[in-house]
Motif scaffolding. Structure first.
Motif, mmCIF file in Angstrom:
data_model
loop_
_atom_site.group_PDB
_atom_site.id
_atom_site.type_symbol
_atom_site.label_atom_id
_atom_site.label_comp_id
_atom_site.label_asym_id
_atom_site.label_seq_id
_atom_site.Cartn_x
_atom_site.Cartn_y
_atom_site.Cartn_z
ATOM 1 N N MET A 53 0.829 -1.193 0.000
ATOM 2 C CA MET A 53 0.000 0.000 0.000
ATOM 3 C C MET A 53 0.876 1.261 0.000
ATOM 4 N N PRO A 54 0.363 2.348 -0.540
ATOM 5 C CA PRO A 54 1.155 3.572 -0.617
ATOM 6 C C PRO A 54 1.531 4.109 0.763
ATOM 7 N N THR A 55 2.758 4.533 0.880
ATOM 8 C CA THR A 55 3.233 5.294 2.027
ATOM 9 C C THR A 55 3.949 6.524 1.492
ATOM 10 N N PHE A 56 4.186 7.454 2.383
ATOM 11 C CA PHE A 56 4.919 8.638 1.942
ATOM 12 C C PHE A 56 6.310 8.229 1.446
ATOM 13 N N GLY A 57 6.916 7.266 2.135
ATOM 14 C CA GLY A 57 8.267 6.845 1.787
ATOM 15 C C GLY A 57 8.370 6.080 0.482
ATOM 16 N N ASN A 58 7.326 5.277 0.133
ATOM 17 C CA ASN A 58 7.449 4.495 -1.100
ATOM 18 C C ASN A 58 6.761 5.158 -2.293
ATOM 19 N N THR A 59 6.138 6.300 -2.064
ATOM 20 C CA THR A 59 5.470 6.987 -3.178
ATOM 21 C C THR A 59 5.967 8.415 -3.352
ATOM 22 N N MET A 60 5.813 9.258 -2.346
ATOM 23 C CA MET A 60 6.127 10.677 -2.515
ATOM 24 C C MET A 60 7.627 10.936 -2.606
ATOM 25 N N VAL A 61 8.399 10.253 -1.783
ATOM 26 C CA VAL A 61 9.853 10.494 -1.824
ATOM 27 C C VAL A 61 10.448 10.078 -3.164
ATOM 28 N N PRO A 62 10.177 8.861 -3.661
ATOM 29 C CA PRO A 62 10.730 8.513 -4.971
ATOM 30 C C PRO A 62 10.132 9.358 -6.107
ATOM 31 N N ASP A 110 -0.965 9.508 -15.208
ATOM 32 C CA ASP A 110 -0.772 8.083 -14.913
ATOM 33 C C ASP A 110 -1.786 7.636 -13.848
ATOM 34 N N ALA A 111 -2.649 6.712 -14.202
ATOM 35 C CA ALA A 111 -3.747 6.313 -13.315
ATOM 36 C C ALA A 111 -3.243 5.629 -12.046
ATOM 37 N N GLN A 112 -2.228 4.784 -12.191
ATOM 38 C CA GLN A 112 -1.722 4.083 -11.017
ATOM 39 C C GLN A 112 -1.016 5.028 -10.058
ATOM 40 N N LEU A 113 -0.253 5.968 -10.611
ATOM 41 C CA LEU A 113 0.407 6.952 -9.763
ATOM 42 C C LEU A 113 -0.631 7.820 -9.066
ATOM 43 N N TYR A 114 -1.661 8.207 -9.792
ATOM 44 C CA TYR A 114 -2.721 9.040 -9.212
ATOM 45 C C TYR A 114 -3.428 8.290 -8.084
ATOM 46 N N TRP A 115 -3.668 7.005 -8.269
ATOM 47 C CA TRP A 115 -4.304 6.217 -7.210
ATOM 48 C C TRP A 115 -3.457 6.238 -5.953
ATOM 49 N N ARG A 116 -2.153 6.103 -6.096
ATOM 50 C CA ARG A 116 -1.278 6.087 -4.921
ATOM 51 C C ARG A 116 -1.284 7.451 -4.218
ATOM 52 N N VAL A 117 -1.225 8.527 -4.996
ATOM 53 C CA VAL A 117 -1.239 9.867 -4.394
ATOM 54 C C VAL A 117 -2.595 10.127 -3.733
ATOM 55 N N LYS A 118 -3.667 9.736 -4.406
ATOM 56 C CA LYS A 118 -4.999 9.954 -3.847
ATOM 57 C C LYS A 118 -5.196 9.164 -2.559
ATOM 58 N N GLN A 123 -5.990 9.775 3.456
ATOM 59 C CA GLN A 123 -5.676 9.458 4.855
ATOM 60 C C GLN A 123 -4.627 10.419 5.432
ATOM 61 N N LEU A 124 -4.630 11.636 4.916
ATOM 62 C CA LEU A 124 -3.568 12.585 5.228
ATOM 63 C C LEU A 124 -3.413 12.827 6.720
ATOM 64 N N ASP A 125 -4.520 12.971 7.424
ATOM 65 C CA ASP A 125 -4.437 13.292 8.848
ATOM 66 C C ASP A 125 -3.795 12.176 9.662
ATOM 67 N N ALA A 126 -3.819 10.965 9.131
ATOM 68 C CA ALA A 126 -3.272 9.825 9.884
ATOM 69 C C ALA A 126 -1.791 9.577 9.599
ATOM 70 N N LEU A 127 -1.207 10.345 8.685
ATOM 71 C CA LEU A 127 0.163 10.051 8.257
ATOM 72 C C LEU A 127 1.220 10.650 9.178
ATOM 73 N N GLY A 128 0.853 11.652 9.948
ATOM 74 C CA GLY A 128 1.812 12.230 10.880
ATOM 75 C C GLY A 128 2.982 12.936 10.208
ATOM 76 N N LEU A 129 2.718 13.644 9.133
ATOM 77 C CA LEU A 129 3.776 14.272 8.354
ATOM 78 C C LEU A 129 4.118 15.669 8.865
ATOM 79 N N TYR A 135 2.018 19.254 2.843
ATOM 80 C CA TYR A 135 1.652 20.141 1.736
ATOM 81 C C TYR A 135 2.047 19.529 0.400
ATOM 82 N N LEU A 136 3.111 18.747 0.384
ATOM 83 C CA LEU A 136 3.530 18.070 -0.845
ATOM 84 C C LEU A 136 2.447 17.106 -1.323
ATOM 85 N N VAL A 137 1.879 16.328 -0.426
ATOM 86 C CA VAL A 137 0.796 15.415 -0.805
ATOM 87 C C VAL A 137 -0.398 16.212 -1.315
#
Length: 682
Positions: A53-62, A110-118, A123-129, A135-137
């Motif tokens: 499943m998407p995480t900030f580390g495996n999606t936004m950072v790369p 890209d639909a798959q990338l968009y799904w991961r970002v979405k 669940q933004l409030d639960a990510l503890g960023l 703001y990046l997300v």
């Protein structure tokens, strides 16, 4: 060509990763772009192939690490294509335009990338960023949604086709404009026809004629805007008329470089694209993701300012007509090409100031070193050292290393001052390398102006308008140098379009600030400072001719909105008639005060990044004028003030909502009263 032979395919070993322009040849660019496209797509595929499943580390950072090669190649090329667009570079630009548009769509749609970002956004409030990561997300989700990532496959295919066609047409628009601007440079046989110009201006015109292959005479090249700086000085009315007529006819003469069909097609395709994305117009689409929020908000501001500006312009026109009636043996009604000349006569009569006579006090190198750099040092503590060992993209471009207070390295600043046939008109700043802690890069920024270059050995004496332009563009450069962010998405001036002009406009305040002006405004021969009485009269003229200046700007901003408020079913067959109707609608159809840009040479909106956004200058000026009041109330040019402005506004780049950043700096929202006072509108 082997990969090893292409210097663009590996990071530059030069300081601050400055591209190795001495080794780069035109034939390197397209292969480098193709390799960079491939690498970027592979990097995105690696993100979307992840099964977890998407995480900030495996999606936004790369995602933020991806595209580094493409950014490196693109910044290197687009710097050259705007500032030194030889025929070979223009051909590459034309081939590249649809390829770049297609690639950008392949990523942001890209639909798959968009799904991961979405998924992360949901669940933004639960990510503890931290704030920047959160703001990046938010921004990636908003921008991908806005770009059409949520459309179905058929709609995406049509969107991609539209984007490629628009990209190709905007490149054509700029190519046509550059060619016709060069073709329409006005040749004069004798110096008598140019009576009123200073020796340096005549020298520059003679040099331009020689460079263009003329055996004799003088060539007056055209700036991007409708008028010309020389119109204020030329005593020969026919010479003024020829220059103005050439300027206003650009890309609208029925030649191969005519832009009328090009721009109407651009407007129509943008309207179709907006409808596809769910908006009534391109203006609605653009402003939805700006601080304005809607074209109605823009219209409200422009309509609030236009009546007073038009009224002031009519009063100014009457004063100019009175001068003509009193002083000219043969009376005539004032026309657009007369305005600047007689304005200087009124200025001289009312304020005893001849702005053309001030040029000896504005020698370019002194303005740069003892004005622009000095103000930055006093305010921010930064210092500058020229690096003659570093080669930029053109021999006329100079490289300076910039240091923080205390001497730590900050970045590079490149200045390309002079006009040339291969440089597009106007003035601008762009990054060559963007700062990012994640990528470990430091900023390299460039300022381009279009100052006429005098003959060898002669000084470059600037007009007050050119001094203003240099300070303005350097404000953009400071924004690009000071932004300190983790993620490249927020680097430098990557902020909302209707906020980006704010820092550059603020930097103009130092031009007439006493300790700055006293430091740079020295006669180039005698070293004498500008007379204090003249300085006071200059300050007294800050609202002088503002009816004209505000009207010509508002006319262009309204014209931009008119083109881009068209719906998908609207058609325009007569560009001149459309312009006339739009300007009449807002009461800015005074023939003596033409729009600053007519449609066929309105590069900001038909080949630049300001489509439906030219209003941003006056929108940002609300913040600017309010900020100038803050500096005046808090002691002006002090390190404390500079450090606050750098830390809370310039330093955040795009990593924070700009109006939130403004409130953090100012302690409240901006008020419009200082702008109305500055423009003589309230």
């Amino acid at each position: 060509m082997t990969d090893a032979a292409n210097p663009l395919l590996t990071p530059s070993a030069l300081p601050y990763a400055l591209p190795d322009y001495a080794a780069i040849r035109p034939e390197h660019y397209l292969p480098a772009f193709r390799a960079a496209f491939d690498e970027h797509r592979a990097e995105i595929a690696a993100i979307t192939r992840v099964r977890s499943m998407p995480t900030f580390g495996n999606t936004m950072v790369p995602l933020e690490q991806a595209g580094a090669m493409l950014e490196r190649v693109a910044h290197a090329f687009y710097t050259v294509s705007s500032a030194d667009a030889t025929t070979e570079i223009q051909e590459i630009d034309e081939q590249l335009a649809p390829l770049m548009a297609a690639h950008e769509d392949a990523i942001r749609l890209d639909a798959q990338l968009y799904w991961r970002v979405k998924t992360l956004h949901d669940q933004l409030d639960a990510l503890g960023l931290d704030a920047e990561s959160r703001y990046l997300v938010e921004r990636h989700f908003r921008e991908m949604t806005h770009a059409g990532a949520g459309l179905d496959d058929d709609a995406k295919a049509r969107l991609t086709a539209l984007n490629q066609k628009i990209s190709t047409l905007t490149t054509t628009f700029e190519k046509n404009l550059l060619a016709d601007t060069n073709d329409l440079a006005v040749h004069f046989e004798t110096a008598d026809e140019l009576d009123g110009l200073a020796a340096g201006e005549l020298s520059a015109a003679a040099r331009a004629a020689t460079d263009r292959g003329h055996d004799s005479g003088f060539l007056i090249t055209l700036p991007l805007f409708t008028g010309h700086p020389y119109l204020a000085s030329l005593t020969n009315r026919e010479s003024r008329r020829r220059i103005m007529e050439a300027s206003r006819s650009r890309a609208a003469r029925g030649t191969a470089n005519d832009n009328r069909t090009v721009l109407t097609e651009i407007a129509a395709l943008r309207a179709e694209r907006a409808a596809l994305l769910g908006y009534d117009s391109h203006a609605a689409y653009v402003t939805a993701d700006e601080t304005a929020g809607s074209p109605d908000a823009v219209a409200d501001l422009l309509k609030r300012l236009a009546p007073a500006a038009a009224s002031n312009a009519r009063a100014e026109q009457a004063a100019l007509q009175a001068i003509i009636d009193e002083t000219e043996a043969e009376r005539f009604a004032i026309e657009a090409h007369d305005w600047a000349f007689y304005t200087e006569k009124v200025r001289a009569a009312q304020y005893d100031i001849d702005t053309a006579a001030l040029r000896p006090w504005f020698e370019a190198e002194r303005v740069l070193q003892h004005g622009v750099f000095f103000a930055a040092t006093q305010l921010y503590g930064v210092t500058f050292a020229e690096r003659s060992d570093l080669v930029a993209y053109h021999p006329g471009a100079r490289v300076f290393e910039v240091f923080n207070p205390g001497g730590s390295a900050l970045g590079l600043y490149v200045l390309d001052l002079y006009t040339r046939d291969a440089k597009r008109g106007g003035a601008w700043m762009n990054p060559i390398v963007s700062q990012s802690a994640l990528r470990g890069t430091a900023p390299v920024v460039v300022n381009n102006l279009n100052v006429a270059q005098p003959g060898d050995g002669e000084p470059t004496l600037l007009t007050l308008d050119e001094v203003t332009t240099l300070f303005h563009e350097f404000g953009h450069a400071l924004h690009g140098l000071f932004a300190t962010v983790n993620y490249p998405h927020f680097a430098g001036t990557n902020v909302f379009r209707d906020f980006v002009e704010f820092p550059s406009q603020v930097n103009e305040m130092w031009i007439l600030w006493a300790e700055v002006l006293d430091n740079y405004a020295r006669h180039f021969e005698t070293g004498e400072p500008l007379d204090a009485a003249i300085v006071e009269r200059l300050r007294a003229t800050e609202t002088f001719n503002q009816g004209h200046d505000t009207s010509e700007y508002l006319a262009a901003a309204w014209l931009d909105q008119a083109w881009h408020r068209l719906g998908a079913s609207d058609t325009v067959t007569d560009v001149a008639a459309f312009e006339a109707e739009a300007l009449a609608e807002i009461g800015l159809d005074n023939p003596a005060v033409p729009t600053r840009y007519s449609s066929t040479y309105f590069a900001h909106v038909f080949s630049g990044g300001y489509s439906a956004g030219y209003y941003s200058y006056i929108w940002s000026e609300v913040l600017d004028a309010d900020t100038v009041e803050w500096f005046r109330e808090n002691g002006g040019l002090t390190r404390e003030n500079g450090d606050r402005f750098r830390a809370r506004l310039l330093g955040v780049g795009g990593s924070k909502d700009p109006l939130e950043a403004y409130r953090d700096f100012r302690g409240r929202d901006a008020e419009i009263a200082p702008l109305l006072k500055r423009r003589g509108l309230g």
